[in-house]
Design an enzyme around this catalytic site. Sequence first.
Site, PDB file in Angstrom:
ATOM      1  N   ASP A 246       0.825  -1.209   0.000  1.00 40.72           N
ATOM      2  CA  ASP A 246       0.000   0.000   0.000  1.00 40.72           C
ATOM      3  C   ASP A 246       0.857   1.256   0.000  1.00 40.72           C
ATOM      4  O   ASP A 246       0.674   2.162  -0.824  1.00 40.72           O
ATOM      5  CB  ASP A 246      -0.895   0.024   1.249  1.00 40.72           C
ATOM      6  N   VAL A 247       1.780   1.324   0.946  1.00 45.88           N
ATOM      7  CA  VAL A 247       2.612   2.518   1.065  1.00 45.88           C
ATOM      8  C   VAL A 247       3.500   2.676  -0.169  1.00 45.88           C
ATOM      9  O   VAL A 247       3.689   3.786  -0.685  1.00 45.88           O
ATOM     10  CB  VAL A 247       3.456   2.456   2.349  1.00 45.88           C
TER      11      VAL A 247
END
Length: 392
Positions: free
Chosen positions: A166-167
Amino acid sequence: MTAGPLSRFTVLDLTRVRAGPTAARYFADWGANVIKVEMPPSAGEMDMGGPRHGPDFQNLHRNKRSITLNLKEPEGKAVFMNLVEKADVVIENYRADVKFRLGIDYESLKKVNPRIVLGSISGYGQDGPYAERAGFDQIAQGMGGLMWVTGMPGGGPVRAGVAVADVGAGLHCAIGCLIALLDRESSGQGQWISTSLLQAMISICDFQAARWTIAKDVPGQAGNNHPTSIPTGVFKCKDGYVNIAAAGGHIYKRFCEAMKAPDLLTDERFATDKARVKNREAINARINQLVASYSSADLIKLLNDAGVPAGPIYRMDEMFADPQVKHLKMAHPVKHPKLGEIELIGQAINMSRTPFEMRSATPEQGEHTEAVLKEAGYDDKAIASFRQRGVI
């Protein structure tokens, strides 16, 4: 507070959960006018970002403004397109097909504003056999190779303890959008930027992935040991564990001298890099014998003074108490109208002249709807009518 180096840009943030909000946060933290577009409460849509006043949501959406707008309603879409006319960037992380169903895909946005940059994050890419699948961080960790090289040998695959995919996807999207804005300065045209959790995960695997593409080597789990540089790993002192990175000829020699262990230099099992890789378990056992009588603080100081990288293994509370972390100001204070004084996680980018600023806490849902719509040219009567009909 300064205007910020990105204050000339307006970003429409259609994102939810974590990957997309991470991308928009880079713009918000450096001063862009980031408008978070949320569905009205009357639309009955589930909150996909966790509790609004919870740590995750608050950390992701600081420095933004919030409006409510139902894009499924023709009037809501018309209002959005009005905002697009004056915007610079739109960021979304719907499933790949959703933007087309809503009529806010790149070609549709481009007709309204040829200079618009659209940043899209999906699970697996905008096309291809898995394009319509929903993305999820842990699934991407597994498909992207990370879980197969994480964990103790023979212990089965292990996910990373943070949302790496995600990051990483959010970071890649933000970089892509900024590159597109730089290109626009010379071309005058926007473009569509896309990335995915899967692509980000493969990119982050980096040297482990390249071991296969170049050498056809399939990396496995190495636990707390570095997969190729020995000795690098976790070792047990009398009061806990430390990380030591003593690989490479010069550093290894310094380590042996600091530990007063000439046998590590003369023993043929440990004398060369290749030998140390082959005899990893034996050298780790010997190092554990050497460090067992030290406190972690004493050992870390001894090794760093000798030019050997070593460090503690912190819990989160211990990490934020470390003097270097405090010096780096990675916990930034902000005042929230309901939560009071809280600390959010700072950016890892240091800029000498234009640092990021924590200007405001995460807004309440729709807190800035009226202000943003008035800036777009709607009067009180139109806004009241929108509200009555569930458009906002």
